[in-house]
Design a protein around this motif. Structure first.
Motif, mmCIF file in Angstrom:
data_model
loop_
_atom_site.group_PDB
_atom_site.id
_atom_site.type_symbol
_atom_site.label_atom_id
_atom_site.label_comp_id
_atom_site.label_asym_id
_atom_site.label_seq_id
_atom_site.Cartn_x
_atom_site.Cartn_y
_atom_site.Cartn_z
ATOM 1 N N THR A 366 8.777 -9.403 -16.206
ATOM 2 C CA THR A 366 7.615 -9.156 -15.356
ATOM 3 C C THR A 366 6.378 -9.541 -16.145
ATOM 4 O O THR A 366 6.297 -9.265 -17.353
ATOM 5 C CB THR A 366 7.549 -7.678 -14.948
ATOM 6 O OG1 THR A 366 8.753 -7.329 -14.246
ATOM 7 C CG2 THR A 366 6.348 -7.397 -14.065
ATOM 8 N N ALA A 367 5.434 -10.194 -15.487
ATOM 9 C CA ALA A 367 4.242 -10.674 -16.181
ATOM 10 C C ALA A 367 3.592 -9.568 -16.989
ATOM 11 O O ALA A 367 3.286 -8.488 -16.471
ATOM 12 C CB ALA A 367 3.243 -11.246 -15.175
ATOM 13 N N GLY A 368 3.399 -9.823 -18.282
ATOM 14 C CA GLY A 368 2.722 -8.872 -19.155
ATOM 15 C C GLY A 368 3.615 -7.840 -19.790
ATOM 16 O O GLY A 368 3.161 -7.094 -20.661
ATOM 17 N N LEU A 369 4.886 -7.779 -19.393
ATOM 18 C CA LEU A 369 5.842 -6.834 -20.000
ATOM 19 C C LEU A 369 6.782 -7.644 -20.864
ATOM 20 O O LEU A 369 7.710 -8.288 -20.384
ATOM 21 C CB LEU A 369 6.597 -6.065 -18.917
ATOM 22 C CG LEU A 369 5.731 -5.300 -17.916
ATOM 23 C CD1 LEU A 369 6.609 -4.574 -16.895
ATOM 24 C CD2 LEU A 369 4.804 -4.310 -18.628
ATOM 25 N N GLN A 370 6.535 -7.611 -22.174
ATOM 26 C CA GLN A 370 7.147 -8.570 -23.083
ATOM 27 C C GLN A 370 8.056 -7.896 -24.103
ATOM 28 O O GLN A 370 7.833 -6.745 -24.503
ATOM 29 C CB GLN A 370 6.065 -9.357 -23.820
ATOM 30 C CG GLN A 370 5.180 -10.174 -22.890
ATOM 31 C CD GLN A 370 4.105 -10.935 -23.645
ATOM 32 O OE1 GLN A 370 3.659 -10.535 -24.722
ATOM 33 N NE2 GLN A 370 3.674 -12.055 -23.080
ATOM 34 N N VAL A 371 9.050 -8.663 -24.541
ATOM 35 C CA VAL A 371 9.983 -8.226 -25.569
ATOM 36 C C VAL A 371 9.966 -9.254 -26.697
ATOM 37 O O VAL A 371 10.149 -10.452 -26.451
ATOM 38 C CB VAL A 371 11.413 -8.102 -25.018
ATOM 39 C CG1 VAL A 371 12.386 -7.709 -26.129
ATOM 40 C CG2 VAL A 371 11.465 -7.102 -23.871
ATOM 41 N N TYR A 372 9.729 -8.788 -27.914
ATOM 42 C CA TYR A 372 9.786 -9.641 -29.098
ATOM 43 C C TYR A 372 10.911 -9.153 -29.993
ATOM 44 O O TYR A 372 11.099 -7.933 -30.168
ATOM 45 C CB TYR A 372 8.463 -9.601 -29.866
ATOM 46 C CG TYR A 372 7.323 -10.243 -29.119
ATOM 47 C CD1 TYR A 372 6.990 -11.575 -29.317
ATOM 48 C CD2 TYR A 372 6.592 -9.513 -28.181
ATOM 49 C CE1 TYR A 372 5.954 -12.176 -28.614
ATOM 50 C CE2 TYR A 372 5.554 -10.104 -27.477
ATOM 51 C CZ TYR A 372 5.244 -11.428 -27.694
ATOM 52 O OH TYR A 372 4.230 -12.013 -26.986
ATOM 53 N N GLY A 380 23.748 -7.815 -37.913
ATOM 54 C CA GLY A 380 23.410 -7.359 -36.571
ATOM 55 C C GLY A 380 22.147 -6.552 -36.483
ATOM 56 O O GLY A 380 21.966 -5.779 -35.530
ATOM 57 N N ARG A 381 21.228 -6.730 -37.421
ATOM 58 C CA ARG A 381 20.007 -5.916 -37.446
ATOM 59 C C ARG A 381 18.831 -6.696 -36.862
ATOM 60 O O ARG A 381 18.596 -7.852 -37.220
ATOM 61 C CB ARG A 381 19.694 -5.456 -38.875
ATOM 62 C CG ARG A 381 20.757 -4.550 -39.475
ATOM 63 C CD ARG A 381 20.341 -4.040 -40.847
ATOM 64 N NE ARG A 381 19.153 -3.205 -40.755
ATOM 65 C CZ ARG A 381 17.985 -3.500 -41.323
ATOM 66 N NH1 ARG A 381 17.835 -4.615 -42.015
ATOM 67 N NH2 ARG A 381 16.955 -2.675 -41.201
ATOM 68 N N ARG A 382 18.093 -6.046 -35.986
ATOM 69 C CA ARG A 382 16.928 -6.639 -35.363
ATOM 70 C C ARG A 382 15.805 -5.609 -35.305
ATOM 71 O O ARG A 382 16.049 -4.400 -35.165
ATOM 72 C CB ARG A 382 17.226 -7.094 -33.925
ATOM 73 C CG ARG A 382 18.406 -8.053 -33.782
ATOM 74 C CD ARG A 382 18.112 -9.433 -34.334
ATOM 75 N NE ARG A 382 19.139 -10.385 -33.963
ATOM 76 C CZ ARG A 382 20.209 -10.654 -34.720
ATOM 77 N NH1 ARG A 382 20.373 -10.047 -35.892
ATOM 78 N NH2 ARG A 382 21.098 -11.556 -34.310
ATOM 79 N N ALA A 383 14.582 -6.103 -35.379
ATOM 80 C CA ALA A 383 13.416 -5.307 -34.995
ATOM 81 C C ALA A 383 12.995 -5.780 -33.616
ATOM 82 O O ALA A 383 13.080 -6.970 -33.299
ATOM 83 C CB ALA A 383 12.288 -5.490 -35.995
ATOM 84 N N VAL A 384 12.534 -4.863 -32.788
ATOM 85 C CA VAL A 384 12.183 -5.179 -31.400
ATOM 86 C C VAL A 384 10.841 -4.536 -31.085
ATOM 87 O O VAL A 384 10.609 -3.362 -31.397
ATOM 88 C CB VAL A 384 13.257 -4.668 -30.420
ATOM 89 C CG1 VAL A 384 12.820 -4.907 -28.979
ATOM 90 C CG2 VAL A 384 14.599 -5.338 -30.696
ATOM 91 N N LEU A 385 9.961 -5.319 -30.462
ATOM 92 C CA LEU A 385 8.689 -4.791 -29.979
ATOM 93 C C LEU A 385 8.665 -4.915 -28.468
ATOM 94 O O LEU A 385 8.808 -6.011 -27.916
ATOM 95 C CB LEU A 385 7.516 -5.566 -30.583
ATOM 96 C CG LEU A 385 6.129 -5.095 -30.123
ATOM 97 C CD1 LEU A 385 5.855 -3.674 -30.609
ATOM 98 C CD2 LEU A 385 5.049 -6.051 -30.606
ATOM 99 N N LEU A 386 8.511 -3.780 -27.803
ATOM 100 C CA LEU A 386 8.305 -3.747 -26.358
ATOM 101 C C LEU A 386 6.805 -3.622 -26.130
ATOM 102 O O LEU A 386 6.190 -2.624 -26.510
ATOM 103 C CB LEU A 386 9.048 -2.569 -25.736
ATOM 104 C CG LEU A 386 10.535 -2.439 -26.098
ATOM 105 C CD1 LEU A 386 11.141 -1.211 -25.423
ATOM 106 C CD2 LEU A 386 11.296 -3.700 -25.720
ATOM 107 N N LEU A 387 6.202 -4.637 -25.512
ATOM 108 C CA LEU A 387 4.747 -4.735 -25.416
ATOM 109 C C LEU A 387 4.324 -4.770 -23.949
ATOM 110 O O LEU A 387 4.808 -5.596 -23.172
ATOM 111 C CB LEU A 387 4.271 -5.998 -26.134
ATOM 112 C CG LEU A 387 2.769 -6.264 -26.141
ATOM 113 C CD1 LEU A 387 2.020 -5.178 -26.910
ATOM 114 C CD2 LEU A 387 2.486 -7.640 -26.746
ATOM 115 N N ASN A 388 3.408 -3.890 -23.597
ATOM 116 C CA ASN A 388 2.876 -3.826 -22.229
ATOM 117 C C ASN A 388 1.426 -4.308 -22.249
ATOM 118 O O ASN A 388 0.528 -3.605 -22.678
ATOM 119 C CB ASN A 388 2.963 -2.395 -21.702
ATOM 120 C CG ASN A 388 2.463 -2.269 -20.274
ATOM 121 O OD1 ASN A 388 1.959 -3.214 -19.685
ATOM 122 N ND2 ASN A 388 2.612 -1.070 -19.705
#
Length: 706
Positions: A366-372, A380-388
């Motif tokens: 959805t526009a503006g709801l981003q996952v990095y 299997g290790r990741r960092a994740v940013l959920l950005l609104n």
């Protein structure tokens, strides 16, 4: 002849990579892994110095077991003090720096910015300073900082005059504050004073219309020459604001390079929007690796005008990007909450991860709801940013498969809450406040990967490919000699996009060796290969590659000027969330691209030979956008509706002039004008800009989405 890695050793290393996921030397792992390498990267020649001496195990010091020197951490004077700095001010900030526990959290540098010098030189051309502002001279400043166990940074310009001459702030304009014509002399003086970090600005260079790449390579060579004399390494920070596209050339020349303009100017209040824009301009993942990093500018966290939540979001953005963490707030006025934000150990661990990679955008349903997502060291290790980015709270979902993991259950930890969130299958959803973010670490199962290994004896002109996991064979080729290269052909991927590449190699030297990495016809980058301890001990380094769809990609490692490492196998793992499409003109068989990896507003798209580069990979969203570089969109210049309207890159806003509709007849029509994306054709010069034209069915107005 230098002893070289035997094929059985490579076989064991590649098996470890395939089963456990590649790890940086010395990084934690579960399952088979390469032998740990307890030596850091110490680039030779005009390369950046390591962040610290490793005495306390933090950072990238000798014995720290890092694959890459980490992004620098510290404090810089400009945002809070502009040109109004003197010894008393610096001492107060240093004392507050130590009292706040920043060194224990990994912060090391105290950097003086513009305004420390008014441009005076003696009869020998040596810099002289105001004895009232700097009693004891600049050596006394460095000594005070060093006396607290910290490292000292200082500022200059690549031109004749620094920024204070063109943009005086709190002090009168000062001419002659650049190092042009005094590069070696000033580098020697900075090092003899004891400074460990040099920020080189671009106001003078810009006013004089100098070439950024040439100027900064001259500065880097001067630093290397000075270090050869003094034995005192000095890290180079390139600050030319991205005008010369340093992500194309600065790796191997500087430890860090600015990708955009200042987040704030003196007298302004910091804003979350400015930080987001700076973050967007810094996303050049193929350029960031092995101790060379994109720099989105100094932090504004903790300055007046930002909430605690906004401070946390900026730190989250910088951490997911693997950016330098250089605080800019007045440390003598820092609140306990700001201190806790700056020193959060889980956030810092993400930023300083030994693998040394940048995060990439993995989803925007959805526009503006981003996952990095950012690939971390280990399995299997990741960092994740959920950005609104929107004005209303909303749920944001990360899917494990977008991150290069399988859909099997993965453990989730929320960083700022310091809370475990269970082991959900397939993905995880969080309610994210308007303008806010949620920072996570995720540990799951690596998706299958492909390994490509050089055939025995292959070098430039004799490339081969072997798909193998594990590999087998006899003795491998030796280290790259000057002017030689290793080429892997037939490298395949199901979709265009970014892939994680772990390069198995050996370097028995006590210092890093470098090699130039090129994918297809893309801009090359210089990769640093740290010592592995001996010529029989393998290691790995990680880079992010942009690949074209299909099985015709070529990866080349070359040592053009000096002996290189001994590379062998490359393990590739796609990051599906970055998958995109090449726009191939039916008339020219060329791909639409943003030339030179340019990101500036109104850069015109052109047709060019297809290379699979990030500047040729577009993601079509459900909103009709064609997104490149994560947050930039193809657009009609000025919302033009006439034939000949240029096609450019702009921020993605969802406006009709920035949307496109592919049609069954092969045309791609602008959402505002209905005109067709037009390729001037094979008969036109490569680089002739794309534009909009009436849809008449000619080959130049039809496209293949590949």
């Amino acid at each position: 002849m230098t002893p070289w890695l035997t094929r059985p050793v490579v076989r064991a290393l590649v098996l470890g990579l395939a089963l456990a996921g590649a790890v940086a030397p010395g990084a934690p792992t579960a399952g088979p892994a390469p032998r740990p390498v307890a030596l850091e990267a110490r680039p030779a020649g005009p390369r950046p110095a390591p962040q610290d001496d490793g005495a306390d195990g933090a950072g990238a010091g000798a014995g720290a077991g890092r694959a890459a020197a980490p992004p620098p951490m510290g404090w810089a004077s400009w945002n809070s003090f502009a040109s109004s700095i003197d010894l008393a001010t610096v001492k107060a900030q240093v004392d507050a720096f130590v009292a706040a526990g920043l060194p224990e959290a990994g912060y090391r540098y105290v950097n003086l910015d513009d305004g420390w010098w008014q441009g005076a030189r003696d009869a020998d051309g040596e810099m002289t300073v105001d004895p009232v502002r700097w009693p004891g001279g600049m050596a006394a400043v460095a000594d005070y900082i060093h006396g607290k166990g910290l490292k000292a940074g200082i500022y200059t310009d690549a031109g004749r005059n620094g920024c204070g001459y063109y943009y005086p702030t709190t002090r009168p304009a000062a001419a002659g504050t650049g190092m042009e014509g005094h590069e070696l002399q000033d580098a020697l003086r900075f090092q003899r004073w004891g400074f460990d970090f040099l920020k080189v600005d671009w106001c003078g260079g810009d006013a004089e219309h100098l070439d950024p790449e040439t100027s900064y390579r001259t500065v880097a060579a001067a630093i290397a020459g000075a270090t050869a004399t003094t034995g005192h390494p000095m890290l180079l920070s390139v600050c030319e604001w991205g005008v010369g596209r340093p992500w194309n050339w600065a790796a191997g020349t500087a430890a860090m390079w600015r990708t955009g303009y200042d987040i704030i100017h003196w007298g302004e209040r910091p804003s979350p929007g400015a930080a987001l824009a700076s973050f967007d301009r810094s996303l050049h993942p193929a350029a960031q690796h092995t101790g060379f990093v994109n720099d989105p500018d100094m932090l504004t966290a903790g300055m007046d005008g930002l909430t605690d939540a906004q401070n946390r979001t900026q730190l989250s953005l910088w951490a997911i990007a693997g950016a330098p963490l250089l605080a800019g707030n007045d440390l003598t006025r820092m609140t306990p909450t700001t201190r806790a934000t700056l020193t959060n150990p889980e956030m810092i661990a993400i930023d300083q991860d030994p693998r040394g990679l940048q995060g990439v955008k993995a989803a925007e349903d959805t526009a503006g709801l981003q996952v990095y997502g950012k690939v971390l060291s280990g399995t299997g290790r990741r960092a994740v940013l959920l950005l609104n980015r929107t004005a209303a709270a909303a749920p944001v979902t990360v899917r494990w498969t977008d991150l290069g993991l399988t859909g099997a259950p993965a453990t989730v930890r929320e960083v700022w809450a310091a809370a475990d969130r269970g082991t959900p299958a397939t993905g995880w959803t969080a309610d994210v406040p308007a303008g806010g973010s949620v920072l996570l670490t995720v540990t799951g199962t690596e998706a299958p990967a492909a390994t490509y290994q050089a055939e025995e004896g292959t070098r430039a002109g004799g490339a081969g490919r072997t798909d193998c996991a594990p590999c087998s064979g006899g003795a491998a080729a030796g280290p790259l000699g000057p002017g030689t290269g290793l080429t892997l052909t037939g490298v395949g991927t199901a979709t265009a996009g970014i892939a994680l590449a772990d390069i198995a190699y050996v370097n028995g030297d006590p210092v890093a060796r470098t090699a130039t990495l090129r994918v297809n016809g893309q801009t090359p980058t210089v990769v640093s290969f740290p010592p592995t301890g001996s010529w029989s001990t393998p290691g790995t380094v990680s880079v992010l590659l942009s690949l074209a769809k299909g099985g015709d990609n070529t990866i080349t490692l070359a040592a053009p000027d000096a002996p290189g490492p001994a590379p062998d196998a490359v393990l590739l793992r796609p990051l599906p969330g970055t998958a995109g499409t090449a726009l191939v003109g039916a008339g020219s068989a060329r791909c639409a691209e943003l030339p030179g990896n340019a990101v500036a507003d109104d850069t015109r798209a052109v047709p060019a030979d297809c290379t699979g580069g990030q500047n040729q990979t577009f993601t079509a969203t459900p909103r009709g956008e064609l997104v490149v570089y994560g947050n930039r969109c193809l657009a009609a210049l000025g919302d033009g509706r006439a034939d000949g309207t240029p096609v450019v890159v702009r921020d993605c806003t969802g406006a009709p002039g920035r949307t496109w509709a592919p049609h069954p007849d092969g045309t791609i029509r602008n959402g505002l004008s209905g005109l067709c994306l037009n390729d001037p054709g094979r008969g036109a010069d490569e680089g002739t800009p794309l534009d909009l034209r009436s849809c008449d069915g000619t080959p130049g107005r039809t496209w293949e989405l590949r």
